[in-house]
Design a protein around this motif. Structure first.
Motif, PDB file in Angstrom:
ATOM      1  N   PHE A  99      -7.911  33.760   6.034  1.00  0.00           N
ATOM      2  CA  PHE A  99      -7.481  33.255   4.584  1.00  0.00           C
ATOM      3  C   PHE A  99      -7.671  34.077   3.670  1.00  0.00           C
ATOM      4  N   GLN A 100      -6.404  34.390   2.916  1.00  0.00           N
ATOM      5  CA  GLN A 100      -6.170  35.727   1.865  1.00  0.00           C
ATOM      6  C   GLN A 100      -6.715  34.681   0.618  1.00  0.00           C
ATOM      7  N   ALA A 101      -7.914  35.121   0.098  1.00  0.00           N
ATOM      8  CA  ALA A 101      -8.509  34.406  -1.303  1.00  0.00           C
ATOM      9  C   ALA A 101      -7.981  35.015  -2.317  1.00  0.00           C
ATOM     10  N   GLN A 102      -7.424  34.484  -3.318  1.00  0.00           N
ATOM     11  CA  GLN A 102      -6.776  35.408  -4.453  1.00  0.00           C
ATOM     12  C   GLN A 102      -7.796  35.525  -5.749  1.00  0.00           C
ATOM     13  N   SER A 103      -8.594  34.408  -5.724  1.00  0.00           N
ATOM     14  CA  SER A 103      -9.362  34.312  -7.254  1.00  0.00           C
ATOM     15  C   SER A 103     -11.100  34.589  -6.888  1.00  0.00           C
ATOM     16  N   LEU A 104     -11.623  35.158  -7.901  1.00  0.00           N
ATOM     17  CA  LEU A 104     -13.027  35.353  -7.819  1.00  0.00           C
ATOM     18  C   LEU A 104     -13.730  34.003  -8.008  1.00  0.00           C
ATOM     19  N   ILE A 105     -13.147  33.124  -8.913  1.00  0.00           N
ATOM     20  CA  ILE A 105     -13.712  32.153  -9.215  1.00  0.00           C
ATOM     21  C   ILE A 105     -13.012  30.824  -8.556  1.00  0.00           C
ATOM     22  N   ASN A 106     -13.874  29.764  -8.018  1.00  0.00           N
ATOM     23  CA  ASN A 106     -13.309  28.790  -7.168  1.00  0.00           C
ATOM     24  C   ASN A 106     -13.933  27.407  -7.548  1.00  0.00           C
ATOM     25  N   ILE A 107     -13.203  26.353  -6.952  1.00  0.00           N
ATOM     26  CA  ILE A 107     -14.028  25.121  -7.163  1.00  0.00           C
ATOM     27  C   ILE A 107     -14.878  24.758  -6.212  1.00  0.00           C
TER      28      ILE A 107
END
Length: 492
Positions: free
Chosen positions: A139-147
């Motif tokens: 998984f390539q995660a883009q955001s520092l902040i997530n739900i």
């Protein structure tokens, strides 16, 4: 004559209403003096009811009339206002001075550089891979902040729809929570993490056990799986969704009977120790090809140390791809107050301790760390990254972005903003086409302001934040660097 008739009619109606009111007062009086449960009502009938009314309404009066901007719990007015402004894309600009008390123990101060990074030298925060080299679909995660995890059932269908659409627009992930994958999670085509709770909702067979066939089916729609061992709101206690919220659609998604309390076991029946946990992680990862992590609230150091020892003994292929650390101050849903108040460590202590254990074991690059627990502002997110987190999860921050006013009725199905209720009349207030933009704005602005803090510290992007970039106030007029409070351990 018509005037006299009108007066007579008005007098008659008034008399009838007056008699009804007097009759009601008499009935309440008789009921109060004869009941045996409440001493106040028995001794002070009718008038005593005002005491209970003001007791129930007191927290709402304090919220708006009496409490200072920085005084209220669980989230004060200044924090909520910051989230609201960023969700509305109105920025976090203030005038005349801060109301944040830099003398308060626990306050944190970022170490700004004398020569901050120029705009032309700033870099976008790089993506981070989860599970690369250990599963077929990292998984390539883009955001520092997530739900963070919020189940459909605990929150409403419009709320899930707005979160899904907003997450897709902002490029952050959406955790399903333990209630299963619903059609509303799929609406936004965002990155999704499927949480596997102790009841295996949405991923169970007819006997309530884990379903391999269902897991393979869900894997087509999610980027990763998260096995929830515990959470900060109720460590050692399973979730409860009241029967009034378990309508047929929710029951079908979870695989349970409708209109009955949805009660999760206090732990997984098939995971009773670390060896079984690692077996399950490896099994689900091999079965689905997706990264598999765990969510846990930390009560001490035994668990994380034994987990690291077991991984080193068995090999990196059995390690979780990520660990979500939930602080004891976490909790969007209903939970026993005793556990919410007194069980599991706050994120301020749990996070650096877990990171230290991973560094000592040489596992920090293998296992991504996600921090959660009342982290709703850019400053809190930047602190978490400085302490060693790779990502930050927030639930209540995104609830505020949806319009939550902290009415604290999440468990009563009477949420006035439509976020946590299944009452169609109340859900009407949550307009998805408007709120999903606020979800996206909040995530985007949070990422942007975390980068702004990093730039002020002389760093090119937020992933360069380290413990030496933040100081923690100990007493008025004295602070200590985070790397002195929690020194980095020696690497193996």
């Amino acid at each position: 004559m018509p005037i006299s008739l009108n007066y007579l009619l008005i007098f008659s109606i008034g008399t009838i209403l007056g008699l009804i009111a007097v009759g009601a007062i008499i009935l309440f009086f008789i009921r109060d003096v004869t009941q045996k449960e409440h001493a106040i009502l028995r001794n002070y009938p009718i008038i005593g009811r005002l005491r209970y009314f003001f007791e129930m309404q007191g927290k709402y009066f304090r919220q708006y009339l009496f409490t200072g901007d920085r005084d209220e719990l669980p989230f004060n007015r200044a924090t909520r206002g910051w989230v609201y402004k960023n969700a509305k894309n109105k920025g976090g600009i203030v005038g005349f001075g801060s109301t944040y008390d830099l003398r308060e123990p626990g306050a944190f101060i970022f170490v700004n550089a004398a020569f901050p990074i120029l705009e032309e030298d700033q870099l976008p925060t790089p993506k981070l891979s989860i599970g690369e080299g250990y599963c077929s679909h990292p998984f390539q995660a883009q955001s520092l902040i997530n739900i963070s995890g919020m189940s459909y059932g605990a929150i409403s269908a419009p709320a899930v729809r707005a979160l899904s659409l907003g997450a897709a627009r902002a490029g952050c992930w959406l955790n399903t929570g333990e209630g299963g994958l619903s059609p509303y999670h799929l609406e936004g085509e965002c990155d999704r993490i499927m949480q596997i709770g102790t009841a295996k909702y949405g991923i169970r067979n007819e006997h309530g056990n884990f379903s391999a066939a269902r897991a393979k089916e869900i894997a087509q729609f999610v980027k990763a799986f998260e096995i929830k061992l515990s959470q900060g709101a109720k460590p050692g206690k399973g979730g409860v969704l009241p029967a009034s919220k378990v309508h047929p659609e929710i029951a079908a998604i979870r695989g349970i009977p409708p209109y009955k309390d949805s009660i999760s076991p206090n732990r997984h029946h098939d995971i009773g120790n670390i060896e079984q946990l690692l077996d399950q992680i490896a099994f689900i990862r091999e079965l689905t090809g997706r990264p598999v992590g765990i969510k846990v609230a930390i009560g001490g150091w035994r668990f994380i140390n034994e987990l690291c020892d077991a991984i080193l003994r068995r090999g990196l292929t059995c390690a979780p791809d990520f660990i979500t650390i939930d602080g004891g101050e976490g909790g969007t849903g209903a939970a026993p107050q005793t556990l919410m108040d007194h069980a599991s460590l706050p994120i301020a202590e749990a996070l650096p301790r877990v990171v230290d254990a991973l560094i000592e074991a040489g596992l920090k690059q293998r296992i991504r760390v996600v921090a959660a627990g009342k982290l709703v502002t850019a400053a809190q997110g930047a602190w978490a990254l400085s302490a060693g987190a790779d990502f930050v999860n927030s639930a209540r921050g995104f609830m505020f972005a949806l319009g939550c006013i902290q009415a604290m009725r999440c468990h009563l199905n009477t949420c006035p903003t439509g976020v946590t209720t299944h009452n169609p009349r109340l859900q009407r207030g949550l307009v998805v086409e408007e709120k999903y933009l606020r979800v996206a704005n909040y995530a985007t602005n949070l990422n942007r302001e975390i980068d702004m803090i990093a730039h002020s510290c002389g760093l090119r992007h937020a992933r360069e934040l380290r413990r030496e970039h933040v100081r923690i106030v100990e007493t008025a007029g004295k602070s200590i660097a985070l790397n002195m409070l929690y020194p980095y351990p020696d690497k193996p």
